[in-house]
Design a protein around this motif. Structure first.
Motif, PDB file in Angstrom:
ATOM      1  N   VAL A 116       0.856  -1.199   0.000  1.00 30.06           N
ATOM      2  CA  VAL A 116       0.000   0.000   0.000  1.00 30.06           C
ATOM      3  C   VAL A 116       0.889   1.246   0.000  1.00 30.06           C
ATOM      4  CG1 VAL A 116      -1.868   1.204   1.186  1.00 30.06           C
ATOM      5  CG2 VAL A 116      -1.776  -1.299   1.222  1.00 30.06           C
TER       6      VAL A 116
ATOM      7  N   TYR B 239       1.155   6.056   7.673  1.00 24.92           N
ATOM      8  CA  TYR B 239       0.369   4.859   7.342  1.00 24.92           C
ATOM      9  C   TYR B 239      -0.530   4.550   8.524  1.00 24.92           C
ATOM     10  CZ  TYR B 239      -0.701   0.135   5.719  1.00 24.92           C
ATOM     11  OH  TYR B 239      -1.349  -0.996   5.268  1.00 24.92           O
TER      12      TYR B 239
ATOM     13  N   GLY C  69      -5.456   0.023   1.587  1.00 28.18           N
ATOM     14  CA  GLY C  69      -5.294  -1.426   1.711  1.00 28.18           C
ATOM     15  C   GLY C  69      -6.539  -2.044   2.323  1.00 28.18           C
TER      16      GLY C  69
ATOM     17  N   PRO D 152      -3.296  -3.472  -4.120  1.00 28.36           N
ATOM     18  CA  PRO D 152      -3.130  -2.223  -3.384  1.00 28.36           C
ATOM     19  C   PRO D 152      -3.779  -1.108  -4.199  1.00 28.36           C
ATOM     20  CG  PRO D 152      -0.998  -3.206  -3.987  1.00 28.36           C
ATOM     21  CD  PRO D 152      -2.034  -4.101  -4.517  1.00 28.36           C
TER      22      PRO D 152
END
Ligand code: FAD
Ligand code: SF4
Length: 328
Positions: free
Chosen positions: A166, A227, A262, A268
């Motif tokens: 991702v 993330y 994701g 992805p």
């Protein structure tokens, strides 16, 4: 487990030569493939160990970073250049699996790991088009809480499980590939396929083609990146939804943005529509939400996973909001 031979390749040319045998599979850290072999979902007759391929992480003069396919996930996450220049990648890798698995897992194997759809692993009773093409898919009409909301097909609604990928998709990473026909490169966003009528074909790789490296572009904006992974347990669980994000602001406006999701699709999912909706607009929560809506307009929930749409929307807004904090 079905009997197989084991050999170790000393470099890419050797791996291609050994991998040309019918029924051969490449072996990275084995953390996915060996499990699949134990369950007899995969039955390679020959394993060619490719951990002898390059594991180097090279900072190149043009600002790109070249990561060898045999680099272990831990080594990538801990590398100084990755932590400083691409923090979303460090965070994505560390959000995955466990320390022991990350110490074993390679970059090539992580990219090519297979779905965690529970029906795919249930060889005894479930129908699965990915395992047995044309058989049908018991998830459709079954329990489908963890499955895809974007880009799925009536043949398969599985998701791609990798966290690392991702971040690679958001960063615009490029895969370096090598086959008997020579070398080529492919953007990571083009490497994995949507399921369409053939979910058993998961990537654009040719038979026997090797991943030899992954290249990260020089991307100064990625220094402000993050993330976020939402999952059922705080560790050792795959993403229900995750978001890799990078944000560049100028005078309160979004100069540039990178977003990938994701846990929502067979690959992805680079959120190109959300990025386009945000660029040049004021960096406000309302605009972050509008961008998420633009991306999720085509989401098609199944019986049990409608919650993923709102979860994805909120995770995008939260990830961008966190990056706004870096400008405060
Ligand atoms: C309990 C558990 C929890 C996990 N949780 C997470 C998680 O939360 N997030 C996450 O992202 N992942 C998770 N994982 C998955 C883990 O990240 C993968 O198993 C790992 O990255 C695979 O890497 P490997 O080197 O061990 O691959 P292998 O198992 O060796 O190989 C995987 C596939 O890649 C192919 N392959 C390997 N190298 C190459 C190459 N150079 N070129 C071409 N093909 C190649 C193999 O043939 C095989 O098909 C989890 C795994 C386990 C067991
Ligand atoms: S969703 Fe895909 S992987 Fe899962 S059972 Fe259906 S066909 Fe197989």
């Amino acid at each position: 487990m079905t009997p197989f031979t084991y050999s170790r390749a000393v470099d890419a040319a050797d791996a291609l030569r050994q991998g040309a045998v019918a029924g051969a599979s490449y072996l990275g850290g084995g953390t996915n493939l060996v499990d699949l072999m134990r369950e007899t979902i995969e039955r390679p007759g020959a394993l060619v160990d490719v951990t002898g391929l390059s594991s180097g992480i090279e900072e190149r003069g043009d600002g790109t970073l070249l990561i060898g396919a045999a680099a272990r996930n831990t080594a990538v996450a801990e590398h100084r250049a990755v932590r400083e220049r691409y923090p979303m990648l460090t965070r994505a890798i560390v959000a995955g699996a466990s320390a022991q698995i990350r110490n074993m897992a390679t970059v090539g194997g992580n990219i090519l790991q297979r779905t965690r759809c529970t029906y795919f692993y249930d060889d005894d009773g479930s129908r699965c088009n990915k395992r047995a093409p044309g058989q049908g898919c018991d998830v459709i009409g079954g329990f489908n809480r963890i499955h895809a909301i974007l880009g799925a097909s009536p043949a398969c609604v599985a998701t791609h499980p990798s966290d690392m990928c991702v971040a690679l998709a958001a960063l615009g990473a490029v895969a370096h590939l090598r086959s008997a026909r020579g070398e080529r490169t492919l953007p990571l966003t083009d490497l994995h396929r949507l399921p369409e009528d053939h979910p058993e074909i998961e990537t654009m790789l040719e038979a026997g083609e090797l991943v030899t490296a992954v290249e990260l572009p020089a991307l100064p904006m990625a220094r402000r990146s993050s993330y976020r992974k939402v999952r059922d347990r705080a560790s050792y669980a795959f993403a229900l939804v995750s978001v890799a994000a990078a944000l560049e602001l100028e005078g309160g406006m979004v100069k540039d943005v990178r977003l990938a999701l994701g846990g929502v699709a067979h690959k992805p999912w680079r959120a190109f529509k959300a990025e386009a909706a945000l660029k040049g607009r004021p960096a406000t929560e309302a605009n972050f939400r509008a961008a998420a809506d633009a991306e999720l307009a085509e989401a098609r929930p199944l019986r049990d996973n409608g919650f993923k749409i709102e979860l994805a929307r909120r995770t995008i807004v939260a990830a961008l909001g966190e990056l706004m904090g870096a400008y405060a």
